[in-house]
Design a protein around this motif. Structure first.
Motif, PDB file in Angstrom:
ATOM      1  N   ARG A  79     -13.133  -1.238   2.381  1.00 20.37           N
ATOM      2  CA  ARG A  79     -12.731  -2.438   1.903  1.00 20.37           C
ATOM      3  C   ARG A  79     -12.169  -2.852   0.404  1.00 20.37           C
ATOM      4  NH1 ARG A  79     -18.844  -4.241   3.908  1.00 20.37           N
ATOM      5  NH2 ARG A  79     -18.992  -2.433   2.580  1.00 20.37           N
ATOM      6  N   GLN A 137      -8.531  -1.788   0.643  1.00 26.05           N
ATOM      7  CA  GLN A 137      -7.677  -2.797   1.264  1.00 26.05           C
ATOM      8  C   GLN A 137      -7.379  -3.811   0.025  1.00 26.05           C
ATOM      9  OE1 GLN A 137      -6.575  -0.826   4.029  1.00 26.05           O
ATOM     10  NE2 GLN A 137      -6.053  -3.178   4.663  1.00 26.05           N
ATOM     11  N   ALA A 138      -8.309  -4.193  -0.857  1.00 27.24           N
ATOM     12  CA  ALA A 138      -8.406  -4.998  -1.465  1.00 27.24           C
ATOM     13  C   ALA A 138      -7.162  -4.410  -2.913  1.00 27.24           C
ATOM     14  CB  ALA A 138      -9.401  -5.568  -2.392  1.00 27.24           C
ATOM     15  N   THR A 139      -7.112  -3.283  -3.153  1.00 34.85           N
ATOM     16  CA  THR A 139      -6.373  -2.711  -3.948  1.00 34.85           C
ATOM     17  C   THR A 139      -5.082  -2.844  -3.506  1.00 34.85           C
ATOM     18  OG1 THR A 139      -8.003  -1.289  -4.798  1.00 34.85           O
ATOM     19  CG2 THR A 139      -6.196  -0.692  -5.485  1.00 34.85           C
ATOM     20  N   LYS A 140      -4.915  -2.403  -2.110  1.00 36.67           N
ATOM     21  CA  LYS A 140      -3.345  -2.466  -1.751  1.00 36.67           C
ATOM     22  C   LYS A 140      -2.599  -3.753  -2.002  1.00 36.67           C
ATOM     23  CE  LYS A 140      -4.130   1.045   1.699  1.00 36.67           C
ATOM     24  NZ  LYS A 140      -4.145   1.317   3.330  1.00 36.67           N
ATOM     25  N   GLN A 141      -3.334  -4.871  -2.064  1.00 38.39           N
ATOM     26  CA  GLN A 141      -2.766  -6.114  -2.385  1.00 38.39           C
ATOM     27  C   GLN A 141      -1.999  -6.096  -3.667  1.00 38.39           C
ATOM     28  OE1 GLN A 141      -4.922  -9.701  -1.267  1.00 38.39           O
ATOM     29  NE2 GLN A 141      -6.132  -8.402   0.365  1.00 38.39           N
ATOM     30  N   LEU A 142      -2.729  -5.650  -4.465  1.00 41.78           N
ATOM     31  CA  LEU A 142      -2.139  -5.562  -5.888  1.00 41.78           C
ATOM     32  C   LEU A 142      -1.029  -4.685  -6.141  1.00 41.78           C
ATOM     33  CD1 LEU A 142      -2.074  -6.203  -8.980  1.00 41.78           C
ATOM     34  CD2 LEU A 142      -4.033  -4.723  -9.210  1.00 41.78           C
ATOM     35  N   SER A 159       1.274  -3.921  -4.033  1.00 42.11           N
ATOM     36  CA  SER A 159       2.598  -4.466  -3.440  1.00 42.11           C
ATOM     37  C   SER A 159       3.450  -5.349  -4.486  1.00 42.11           C
ATOM     38  CB  SER A 159       2.488  -5.211  -2.246  1.00 42.11           C
ATOM     39  OG  SER A 159       1.738  -6.488  -2.555  1.00 42.11           O
ATOM     40  N   THR A 160       2.645  -5.745  -5.367  1.00 41.66           N
ATOM     41  CA  THR A 160       3.162  -6.672  -6.315  1.00 41.66           C
ATOM     42  C   THR A 160       3.957  -5.342  -7.501  1.00 41.66           C
ATOM     43  OG1 THR A 160       1.555  -8.356  -5.989  1.00 41.66           O
ATOM     44  CG2 THR A 160       2.877  -8.399  -8.188  1.00 41.66           C
TER      45      THR A 160
END
Length: 196
Positions: A123, A126-131, A133-134
């Protein structure tokens, strides 16, 4: 010349077991042979909560800790993030460190070695992957996941992998190497005005 891989210990908490897992991952990457691997400990940079007055995309850093962190990240062609999960998310120190920089991260692939309880840190990944992409980092799906990680740490502090960890690691490093080569042209050709 081999691409430069930085295996990053992503937690700074006293008493952490991340360094043991990261040392194994670093040695595994060295043995794999396709990368020039360096072990990097986030704690050694002593980054406070983001304290640069200018936006990091400008790279007008005034603090020595930021300049050192910038140089380290810029030197890498790819990363292994060795990270635990805190409250279903990534360590705050990692998110803070990522927010310090912009251009230094861009067009570089990231593999994950995550660890935790039953979830194995997934988990947090997954949260780290969102940052990512930016920041134009490229996370790959192949990963090493270590659930119930304390069962794999010996009394002397050494991490002992099982066959699944090593098989997953080999697949991850092969894919990470492909992405590192594929993204090399973007890292070389991108001009500063395109990276902001």
């Amino acid at each position: 010349m081999k691409p430069r891989l930085h295996t990053l210990i992503c937690t700074t908490r006293p008493g952490r077991l991340g360094p043991a897992i990261a040392e194994w991952a670093h040695e595994f990457a060295q043995a794999h042979g396709r990368f020039d691997s360096t072990l990097v400990d986030l704690a050694e940079f002593s980054l406070p909560v983001f304290d640069e007055p200018e936006h990091p995309r400008l790279q007008q850093y005034i603090h020595a800790h930021t300049k050192a962190w910038s140089a380290s990240v810029a030197a890498a062609d790819a990363f292994l993030f060795v990270m635990p999960e805190y409250n279903h998310g990534p360590p705050g120190a990692l998110i803070n460190a990522m927010n310090y920089l912009v251009r230094e991260w861009q067009y570089k692939p990231v593999g994950f070695v995550s660890y935790g309880g039953v979830s194995g840190g997934l988990r947090g990944v997954q949260a780290t992957k969102q940052l990512m992409s930016t920041l134009k980092l490229v996370p790959i799906p192949e990963a090493i996941v270590v659930p119930n990680f304390t069962q794999h740490v010996e009394a002397d502090g050494r991490f002992v992998p099982n066959e699944l960890h090593t098989a997953s690691g080999m697949a991850m490093l092969e894919e990470l190497h492909r992405w590192t080569r594929a993204l090399a042209a973007l890292r070389v050709e991108a001009r500063p005005e395109e990276l902001g």
